[in-house]
Design a protein around this motif. Structure first.
Motif, PDB file in Angstrom:
ATOM      1  N   SER A   1       0.414  -1.145   0.009  1.00 30.93           N
ATOM      2  CA  SER A   1      -0.074   0.095  -0.266  1.00 30.93           C
ATOM      3  C   SER A   1       0.914   1.253  -0.301  1.00 30.93           C
ATOM      4  O   SER A   1       1.699   1.658   0.676  1.00 30.93           O
ATOM      5  N   LYS A   2       0.787   2.199  -1.079  1.00 29.86           N
ATOM      6  CA  LYS A   2       1.029   3.580  -0.934  1.00 29.86           C
ATOM      7  C   LYS A   2       0.636   4.665  -0.076  1.00 29.86           C
ATOM      8  O   LYS A   2      -0.761   4.455   0.391  1.00 29.86           O
ATOM      9  N   ILE A   3       1.813   5.139   1.201  1.00 27.97           N
ATOM     10  CA  ILE A   3       1.847   5.700   2.689  1.00 27.97           C
ATOM     11  C   ILE A   3       2.539   6.989   2.142  1.00 27.97           C
ATOM     12  O   ILE A   3       3.944   6.727   1.565  1.00 27.97           O
ATOM     13  N   ALA A   4       1.755   7.731   3.079  1.00 28.71           N
ATOM     14  CA  ALA A   4       2.587   9.306   2.937  1.00 28.71           C
ATOM     15  C   ALA A   4       2.751   9.222   4.738  1.00 28.71           C
ATOM     16  O   ALA A   4       2.063   9.437   5.039  1.00 28.71           O
ATOM     17  N   VAL A   5       4.086   9.382   4.736  1.00 28.25           N
ATOM     18  CA  VAL A   5       4.761   9.909   6.604  1.00 28.25           C
ATOM     19  C   VAL A   5       5.241  11.476   6.187  1.00 28.25           C
ATOM     20  O   VAL A   5       6.270  11.118   5.774  1.00 28.25           O
ATOM     21  N   VAL A   6       4.077  12.411   6.376  1.00 32.09           N
ATOM     22  CA  VAL A   6       4.586  13.505   6.304  1.00 32.09           C
ATOM     23  C   VAL A   6       5.360  14.876   7.086  1.00 32.09           C
ATOM     24  O   VAL A   6       5.610  13.642   8.422  1.00 32.09           O
ATOM     25  N   PRO A   7       6.377  15.243   6.525  1.00 30.36           N
ATOM     26  CA  PRO A   7       7.461  15.656   7.644  1.00 30.36           C
ATOM     27  C   PRO A   7       7.068  15.730   8.699  1.00 30.36           C
ATOM     28  O   PRO A   7       6.195  16.528   8.788  1.00 30.36           O
ATOM     29  N   PHE A   8       7.098  15.691   9.870  1.00 26.70           N
ATOM     30  CA  PHE A   8       6.982  16.184  11.072  1.00 26.70           C
ATOM     31  C   PHE A   8       6.813  18.078  10.940  1.00 26.70           C
ATOM     32  O   PHE A   8       7.731  18.217  11.351  1.00 26.70           O
ATOM     33  N   GLY A   9       5.809  18.604  12.572  1.00 27.61           N
ATOM     34  CA  GLY A   9       6.159  19.661  12.665  1.00 27.61           C
ATOM     35  C   GLY A   9       6.844  19.546  13.668  1.00 27.61           C
ATOM     36  O   GLY A   9       6.500  18.907  14.632  1.00 27.61           O
TER      37      GLY A   9
END
Length: 433
Positions: free
Chosen positions: A32-40
């Motif tokens: 599954s394609k997952i995006a872990v966006v850079p955390f604040g």
């Protein structure tokens, strides 16, 4: 502070060593394609998102989207634009924010299902700044479980033996424990004599292994949090293959004190021994069934190594493996219905998966020349094993479906005899939102 955490702080963190570094060698096209966006993240704190992303990637279930391909970088739920992620074919999105107060870090995170345009899960993890990686692993555990309904095992540990100077006049053996991603490796024991067959007690506070420091094989029980070591089997002949029962009250092992190697069970509290097998063949490598009523083991009673099971009360045994002329080192999966073992194919050794009731064919999970010593993650999703790479011992990890495989090589020596920990207690606090 609980006892397992005290152990790692007092004994392990005092002697840090070079960590293992994961190298992914085989991926899953159906992940599954997952995006872990850079955390604040506040100034002076490293972003946890790369650790969370790599944990999910190495599970074999997810294919991360690179940051440079992301159309937006949301940090709060109302900033998530599902259209941006649908364009990229993203299945799931993870966002988070980190707050620091004195020496404490708190990360608030959210996981979203893009196709349904809804929040799957949200939570808050708090710990010390020194627990930066542990916090990230817990976030990955929670995200993994929210999507797969399987508890994450990224916060667990792996134990292994590192051999330096093999073949020289002064070889040394080290028993080490690292995070499940190979980082934060810490030394438990160093010896000038071989260390073999390390195994965890179910509470994660104690380990057992075979040591040759007395000049012959002894089985030692070692309390990690105090460093206390007890020799529990030092009989004439071989003392090998210790394995704790699911409740931790008994230790199975292979002893040749009465002649040829047989399976014995020792009650940990009383140190009383019970002989389980009685056969002229070699019986070794015991592992317990999940209910503790049976032991699965390796025996050459059929003329070559095969896998058997025996009831510890009735002592009735049954052969489990029939495909091929070499099957050894069994391990039971957490579902209690399947097992792993080492299987020989055309002079090469591989890790295979098979139903415990022998109702189906073996499924080959690894395809290297010499794969051995499998150990299963406590959630049953991954398997760690020992293998060879350019004549050097290294560790491999493969998903239970065989789709994803990667290496944990060491720059210091040969790595062997891996053992995956049970789920461990923690001083981190978690709050579901």
């Amino acid at each position: 502070m609980n006892r397992i955490t005290i152990g790692f702080l007092l004994l392990l963190t005092a002697i840090p060593v070079l960590s293992l570094e994961i190298v992914i060698t085989q991926g899953n096209d159906k992940a599954s394609k997952i995006a872990v966006v850079p955390f604040g993240t506040p100034d002076g704190v490293k972003d946890m998102a790369p650790i969370v992303e790599f944990d999910l990637h190495r599970s074999g279930q997810f294919a991360p989207i690179a940051e440079e391909d992301m159309l937006s970088l949301p940090q709060t739920p109302n900033e998530v634009n599902f259209r941006d992620w649908r364009v990229l074919g993203t299945d799931y999105v993870v966002i988070g924010q980190v707050e620091k107060e004195e020496d404490t870090l708190t990360v608030t995170f959210y996981a979203f299902d893009v196709s349904l345009e809804r929040k799957l899960f949200s939570g808050k993890v708090t710990g010390l700044s020194s627990q930066h990686r542990a916090i990230a692993h817990m976030v990955a555990d929670k995200v993994f479980e929210s999507i797969t309904d399987i508890p994450g095992a990224f916060s667990t540990k792996v134990m292994y033996v590192l051999v330096e100077g093999r073949g020289t006049e002064t070889p040394s053996w080290r028993l080490e424990v690292a995070d499940s991603d190979g980082q934060n490796a810490q030394r438990v024991l160093e010896s000038l004599y071989p260390i073999m067959s390390p195994t965890w007690a179910p509470d994660g506070e104690t380990v057992a292994y075979v040591s040759f420091e007395s000049g012959r094989s002894n089985i030692i029980v070692h309390e990690i949090y105090t460093g206390k070591r007890d020799v529990v089997a030092a009989f004439e002949g071989t003392n090998s293959s210790p394995e704790f029962s699911p409740d931790g009250k008994h230790l199975a092992m292979s002893l040749s004190r009465d002649g040829n190697p047989e399976i014995y069970v020792m009650e940990v509290a009383s140190r009383k021994f019970k002989r389980i097998t009685t056969h002229r063949a070699i019986d070794t490598e015991p592992v317990w069934s999940l209910d503790g009523k049976e032991i699965v083991f390796t025996s050459d009673r059929s003329g070559n190594p095969q896998i058997y099971r025996i009831n510890v009360e009735t002592l009735k045994s049954k052969r489990l493996s029939f495909q091929g002329d070499y099957n050894a080192r069994p391990r039971i999966l957490p579902d209690g219905e399947h097992m792993l073992f080492v299987h020989r194919i055309n002079r090469t050794y591989h890790i295979v998966w098979s139903p415990l009731d022998n109702s189906g064919n073996n499924i080959v999970l690894t395809k290297n020349v010499l794969d051995e010593s499998p150990s299963v993650a406590p959630n049953g999703s991954m398997i760690i094993f020992a293998t060879k790479e350019e004549s050097k011992g290294t560790l491999g990890i493969v998903s239970v479906d065989g789709q994803v495989e990667f290496r944990l090589p060491s720059s210091e020596g040969d790595v062997q005899e891996p053992a995956w920990s049970p789920f461990l207690s923690t001083t981190l606090t978690f709050q579901q939102l």
